[in-house]
Design an enzyme around this catalytic site. Sequence first.
Site, mmCIF file in Angstrom:
data_model
loop_
_atom_site.group_PDB
_atom_site.id
_atom_site.type_symbol
_atom_site.label_atom_id
_atom_site.label_comp_id
_atom_site.label_asym_id
_atom_site.label_seq_id
_atom_site.Cartn_x
_atom_site.Cartn_y
_atom_site.Cartn_z
ATOM 1 C CG HIS A 1 -2.089 0.525 1.115
ATOM 2 N ND1 HIS A 1 -1.093 2.317 1.290
ATOM 3 C CD2 HIS A 1 -3.437 0.363 1.296
ATOM 4 C CE1 HIS A 1 -3.354 3.340 1.511
ATOM 5 N NE2 HIS A 1 -4.329 1.651 1.198
ATOM 6 N NE ARG B 1 -4.870 0.791 -1.916
ATOM 7 C CZ ARG B 1 -5.887 0.130 -1.186
ATOM 8 N NH1 ARG B 1 -5.699 -1.281 -0.717
ATOM 9 N NH2 ARG B 1 -6.917 0.590 -0.157
#
Length: 664
Positions: free
Chosen positions: A278, A343
């Site tokens: 992330h 991401r």
Amino acid sequence: MSTNTDFFEVGADIRDSKAPAGPIERKWSQRKFEAKLVNPANRRKMSIIVVGTGLAGGAAAATLGEAGYNVLNFCYQDSPRRAHSIAAQGGINAAKNYRNDNDSTMRLFYDTVKGGDYRARETNVYRLAEVSANIIDQCVAQGVPFAREYGGLLDNRSFGGVQVQRTFYARGQTGQQLLIGAYQSLERQVAAGTVSMYTRHEMMEIIMSEGRARGIVTRNMVTGAIEAYTADAVVLATGGYGNVFFLSTNAMGCNVTAAWRAHRKGAYFGNPCFTQIHPTCIPVHGDTQSKLTLMSESLRNDGRIWVPKKAEDCTKDPRQIAEEDRDYYLERIYPAFGNLVPRDIASRQAKNMCDEGRGVGPAVEEVNHRTGETVSRRRGVYLDFASAIGRLGRDAVEKKYGNLFDMYAQITGENPYETPMRIYPAVHYTMGGLWVDYDLQSNLTGLYVTGEANFSDHGANRLGASALMQGLADGYFVLPNTINDYLAGAPFAPLGADDPAVVEAVTTVKDRVNRLLSIDGSRTVDSFHKELGNIMWEYCGMERTEDGLTYAIGRIQELREEFWSNVKVTGENEDFNQTLERAGRVADFFELAELMCVDALHRRESCGGHFRAESQTEEGEALRHDDQYLYVAAWEFGGEGNKPVLHKEPLDYEFIELKQRSYK
């Protein structure tokens, strides 16, 4: 050069035989029609074990209880409400097209398959998109306080990897509000007597009898009692395994043990190396940290990501760096998507900027295993809200993201309204998990796996706001419509405490616990876990190489051997013993970590969050090899001391064209 025979063996190919033939938009309706039913009077005679109380487990237990089954629901937390789903922040996707921006089920399907870099099953992903709209209606009916716009309709915002606004949200607390909705439904069934709740019980083993999953063995985390529970079917909804990296955005208790115990009993593990990095986490600040904190991806709607153009500016106060000396690199490299790229791409580019020497924040020491050299690099980039505050006003920004800004300020001591946030990628979600068919049943008869614990919907990379979507889709709508097909043949003959399958499972758990307690070594559990995590992050994290993965496998094997001879587990079993809990989980992480590295080594391509340095385009983007790796890697446990066995499930793309991902 490593070869297949170095680390694994190849078994027979496998297929998902449950998805019906025909047009993709009809498959789910057809499967529901074909599935056998269980009449309401007979459901009362059957029992189902559900392990986990997050969005997937809580929703499944509540729905199956409402249907009239006897449900035994287990969690290791002191309340179902403490499941890790509560930590999700930014939103949940659904193809409702409220913004009239040309969204649709087909577009959500396409974005999810493309975002996963074409390594997910079309059938499962289309079904996910199809039922997504129902999830929102269900949650609104439960009282989930989604944000609303002026006209009273539910509001939407964008998330990475898409060009429409389809993400429903409750400020920065979406996971918490959704979990409370599921929890309310679950507690209603507890009160009605259809669900029996077992908190502070950790699953330690699965009970297999005559080829069927028939129960679990748990350890009572308060008393240490090791107990067997049996049922007609078992559902695992136990989340992901990101804590194999030690530092991750996961809650400290998140682990792989339930899934790994099933794997050791024969359940295939799909794509274990597919872990999500992330891009929007608070950077590591020192070597004594135990976890990382996620800042929601929703912040990328209004925040602009940048680094200084010149390395000599990296130590300056960011407010003193002129606009022309800032590199808004995502907007520069990917003009069509800008800060809303997926991401994996945002994460990789942040790493690239820092590798170039243009990172910000405190320097972090890194060691090269080949040279032993220690280097210091600044691992951070700026997420700046000055433009948004100037455009919308501070009050508007605070209404959308206030709790996230408060959290950042509490952790860092910096005011993000005045100074840009510092962020850096961290391990978050895991796309790998136990292999399941279209019905969410593993290759072990009677064992179903839902949510993040299975591999099915996200391919090599998960788009933002789709984890909550999958967890609730599986729990509320998919599993309750497929498990009936299996339970139509139940109830099965009850298993007594003296049944050989039950005795074997209980004995296995007791022996394992006694072995851990008897080692009496000199190293703590956490020291082993931290060293394992460092290995995984360096060599099986954001970027992987053949040399690094081969080194990691050997080092993990050495470290695991030392663990079983030198770990110190204090206390006793018959008591509240967190050291014992962690030791069992870390022991499983060692075995999982090795399989992750083997999986990453065998897949000599870059796709999604799995970036092999040897496989990239001239522009440094991930380069897939569809001619060689268009399959799910489903790993079978080969037995103690033996190599794992690779089973390939070929992926057929009939409705979406395979192409190189581009967000430019």
